[in-house]
Design a protein around this motif. Structure first.
Motif, PDB file in Angstrom:
ATOM      1  N   TYR A   1       0.834  -1.200   0.000  1.00  0.00           N
ATOM      2  CA  TYR A   1       0.000   0.000   0.000  1.00  0.00           C
ATOM      3  C   TYR A   1       0.874   1.257   0.000  1.00  0.00           C
ATOM      4  O   TYR A   1       0.641   2.189  -0.766  1.00  0.00           O
TER       5      TYR A   1
ATOM      6  N   TRP B   1       3.296   1.391  -3.368  1.00  0.00           N
ATOM      7  CA  TRP B   1       2.609   1.790  -4.593  1.00  0.00           C
ATOM      8  C   TRP B   1       1.912   3.146  -4.473  1.00  0.00           C
ATOM      9  O   TRP B   1       1.310   3.626  -5.429  1.00  0.00           O
TER      10      TRP B   1
ATOM     11  N   LEU C   1      -0.875   4.176  -3.078  1.00  0.00           N
ATOM     12  CA  LEU C   1      -2.268   4.088  -3.512  1.00  0.00           C
ATOM     13  C   LEU C   1      -3.121   5.159  -2.836  1.00  0.00           C
ATOM     14  O   LEU C   1      -2.873   5.541  -1.699  1.00  0.00           O
TER      15      LEU C   1
ATOM     16  N   LEU D   1      -8.291   3.411  -6.001  1.00  0.00           N
ATOM     17  CA  LEU D   1      -7.314   2.314  -5.996  1.00  0.00           C
ATOM     18  C   LEU D   1      -7.176   1.705  -4.607  1.00  0.00           C
ATOM     19  O   LEU D   1      -6.929   0.499  -4.478  1.00  0.00           O
ATOM     20  N   THR D   2      -7.341   2.515  -3.579  1.00  0.00           N
ATOM     21  CA  THR D   2      -7.305   1.986  -2.222  1.00  0.00           C
ATOM     22  C   THR D   2      -8.467   1.023  -1.997  1.00  0.00           C
ATOM     23  O   THR D   2      -8.289  -0.046  -1.412  1.00  0.00           O
TER      24      THR D   2
ATOM     25  N   TYR E   1      -7.754  -2.151  -3.832  1.00  0.00           N
ATOM     26  CA  TYR E   1      -6.691  -2.846  -3.107  1.00  0.00           C
ATOM     27  C   TYR E   1      -7.255  -3.605  -1.898  1.00  0.00           C
ATOM     28  O   TYR E   1      -6.928  -4.767  -1.673  1.00  0.00           O
TER      29      TYR E   1
ATOM     30  N   TRP F   1      -7.270  -7.701  -1.426  1.00  0.00           N
ATOM     31  CA  TRP F   1      -6.631  -8.341  -0.279  1.00  0.00           C
ATOM     32  C   TRP F   1      -7.649  -9.103   0.566  1.00  0.00           C
ATOM     33  O   TRP F   1      -7.332 -10.150   1.132  1.00  0.00           O
TER      34      TRP F   1
END
Length: 103
Positions: A29, A32, A34, A38-39, A42, A46
């Protein structure tokens, strides 16, 4: 608790599972950088990974859900915990920056 007094390979997998996944979750995290949507993507990916890992752990008898826990709760719990983890990380980072400025 282990089912036997000696350690087995699957015990090591079990012990490492959450520590390593939590570390890599935050490491990537930050690495990259983020933000925004995008978070969210992500966190969902996960959470899906954690859910699939849980399925695999159940398949090799690390987890036993015969006592009434329903796996349907796992995915939302992972979403919540990982979201909280990122929020807590940002809080700690912000507070550390404030503290660093004082000294």
């Amino acid at each position: 608790m282990n089912d036997k007094p000696e350690n087995e390979v699957m015990d090591i997998v079990y012990y490492c599972m959450y520590g390593f996944s939590g570390y890599f979750f935050l490491y990537f995290y930050v690495h990259w950088k983020l933000s925004g949507i995008l978070t969210l993507v992500y966190i969902v990916l996960w959470s899906l990974f954690a859910y699939l890992y849980e399925l695999a752990a159940q398949a090799v008898d690390i987890f036993d859900f015969s006592k009434g826990y329903d796996r349907i709760y796992s995915f939302p719990i992972y979403l919540y915990i990982q979201s909280f983890f990122i929020l807590f990380f940002h809080f700690i980072t912000k507070e550390y920056g404030k503290l660093k400025q004082k000294f």
